[in-house]
Design an enzyme around this catalytic site. Structure first.
Site, mmCIF file in Angstrom:
data_model
loop_
_atom_site.group_PDB
_atom_site.id
_atom_site.type_symbol
_atom_site.label_atom_id
_atom_site.label_comp_id
_atom_site.label_asym_id
_atom_site.label_seq_id
_atom_site.Cartn_x
_atom_site.Cartn_y
_atom_site.Cartn_z
ATOM 1 N N GLY A 14 0.822 -1.217 0.000
ATOM 2 C CA GLY A 14 0.000 0.000 0.000
ATOM 3 C C GLY A 14 0.846 1.253 0.000
ATOM 4 N NE ARG A 75 -1.758 -4.723 -1.902
ATOM 5 C CZ ARG A 75 -1.490 -4.243 -0.692
ATOM 6 N NH1 ARG A 75 -0.426 -4.701 -0.052
ATOM 7 N NH2 ARG A 75 -2.255 -3.332 -0.135
ATOM 8 C CG ASP A 106 3.566 -6.723 7.788
ATOM 9 O OD1 ASP A 106 3.007 -6.361 6.736
ATOM 10 O OD2 ASP A 106 2.945 -7.158 8.769
ATOM 11 C CB THR A 129 2.760 0.828 6.407
ATOM 12 O OG1 THR A 129 1.401 0.517 6.755
ATOM 13 C CG2 THR A 129 3.628 0.637 7.637
ATOM 14 C CG ASP A 131 -2.088 0.057 8.800
ATOM 15 O OD1 ASP A 131 -2.993 0.908 8.754
ATOM 16 O OD2 ASP A 131 -2.072 -0.964 8.086
ATOM 17 C CG ASP A 133 1.155 -2.544 11.467
ATOM 18 O OD1 ASP A 133 1.869 -1.914 10.658
ATOM 19 O OD2 ASP A 133 0.395 -3.471 11.134
ATOM 20 N NE ARG A 175 -8.431 -5.699 6.520
ATOM 21 C CZ ARG A 175 -7.873 -4.933 5.595
ATOM 22 N NH1 ARG A 175 -6.562 -4.816 5.535
ATOM 23 N NH2 ARG A 175 -8.616 -4.283 4.725
#
Length: 326
Positions: A14, A75, A106, A129, A131, A133, A175
């Site tokens: 992403g 992807r 990741d 990213t 996120d 995370d 998510r």
């Protein structure tokens, strides 16, 4: 280790605001160090299809303020096949690429890790990213811009919520991680926050919204991370409406607007520093690591660890968010 003369750089997974700033930093640091740079279009797919472009200093002019990624992304599920990865390595060697910088999350680092382990090909990663995370860095490139985008959107929704006495359920990305939701909630004074890391309960949420102290409030904002156990914001709003039929509710899903837009100052600075450090790491003989920043200092985390561990939200912040929403 073979002397590095030419490095490749790609973006994968992403997109995140600040990826272009990271590309710029990689290209210009490499040129400063006397290296040639090859941009690889469309991530790992570009490695397989030989979508290579020589990059000069002027190639990255004026991209520092642009969102998305000039190298595009995609992807590439076929990259899970070792034979496919072998083709990618051969394509890089044929193009004279001696080392690779991968900017992504990741999933991207799993592919990078396999290139290092299976073919002894030098690769380092930069965490890009929204996120936030990924283990091994306090912040990922794109996170700061994403939360500022979300905060701006919620501030606007608050105006409408106040005008019409509405409870808004706002779904943000995340998510598997609640960093965007939690930071957005704290910054906007949201009445409640639902994140994947903490089990939710509809009865508790309804009870909280119904508390006596809330009767004088003219609006409500509930921030919902998309990966929570209670379902989507639409599903949660429906359950609340069923239990509290007198409440007027609305749902807004922010979606991919959180990924786009001009990167914030923080994301540009972080991208620049990590891009610089990625080239220096390769020249210092490092490989198989993600370049991050912890407590203001550069940190090197093995891909395997960066892929299998995740940053955890600060549960104290979650408690503070709850207290400040009273």
């Amino acid at each position: 280790m073979k002397k590095i003369k030419r490095i490749g750089v790609l973006t994968s997974g992403g997109d995140a605001p600040g990826m272009n700033a990271a590309i710029r930093a990689v290209v210009r640091t490499a040129i400063y160090e006397g290296l040639e740079v090859v941009g690889i279009m469309r991530g790992y797919s570009g490695l397989l299809e030989k979508q290579f472009m020589t990059m000069k200093s002027h190639s990255v002019s004026k991209i520092i303020s642009q969102g998305g990624t000039m190298l595009k992304s995609s992807r590439c599920p076929e990259f899970k096949d070792r034979k496919v990865r072998a083709v990618a390595v051969e394509n890089m060697k044929e193009a004279g690429i001696d080392a690779l910088v991968v900017i992504g999350g990741d999933g991207s680092f799993r592919g990078a890790d396999l290139l290092c382990r299976e073919f002894d090909f030098p690769v380092v990663g930069i965490p890009g990213t929204i996120d936030n995370d990924i283990y091994g860095t306090d912040f990922t490139i794109g996170f700061d811009t994403a939360i500022n985008t979300a905060v701006s959107a919620v501030d606007k929704l608050r105006d409408t919520a106040d005008s019409h006495n509405i409870v808004f359920f706002v779904e943000v990305m995340g998510r598997d991680a609640g960093f965007i939701a939690l930071n957005t909630a704290l910054a906007t004074g949201a009445e409640a926050t639902l994140v994947p890391e903490i089990p939710g309960d509809i009865d508790s949420l309804c009870g909280y919204l119904e508390q006596e102290r809330r009767k004088n409030k003219t609006s409500g904002i509930v921030i919902v991370a998309e990966g929570g156990d209670l379902g989507s914001a639409v599903e949660i709003a429906a359950k609340v409406k069923e239990k509290l039929p007198n409440y007027e509710t609305r749902v807004t899903t922010l979606g991919h607007i959180q990924r786009g837009g001009s990167p914030s100052c923080n994301d540009r600075v972080l991208a620049g520093l990590l891009g610089y450090e990625s080239v220096k790491a390769l020249l210092d003989g490092k490989s198989g690591v993600m370049i991050g920043q912890v407590n203001g200092y550069v940190a090197f985390t093995p891909f395997e660890e960066a892929c299998t561990r995740h940053n955890e939200i600060n549960k104290k912040q979650y408690e503070v968010s709850h207290i400040l929403s009273l």
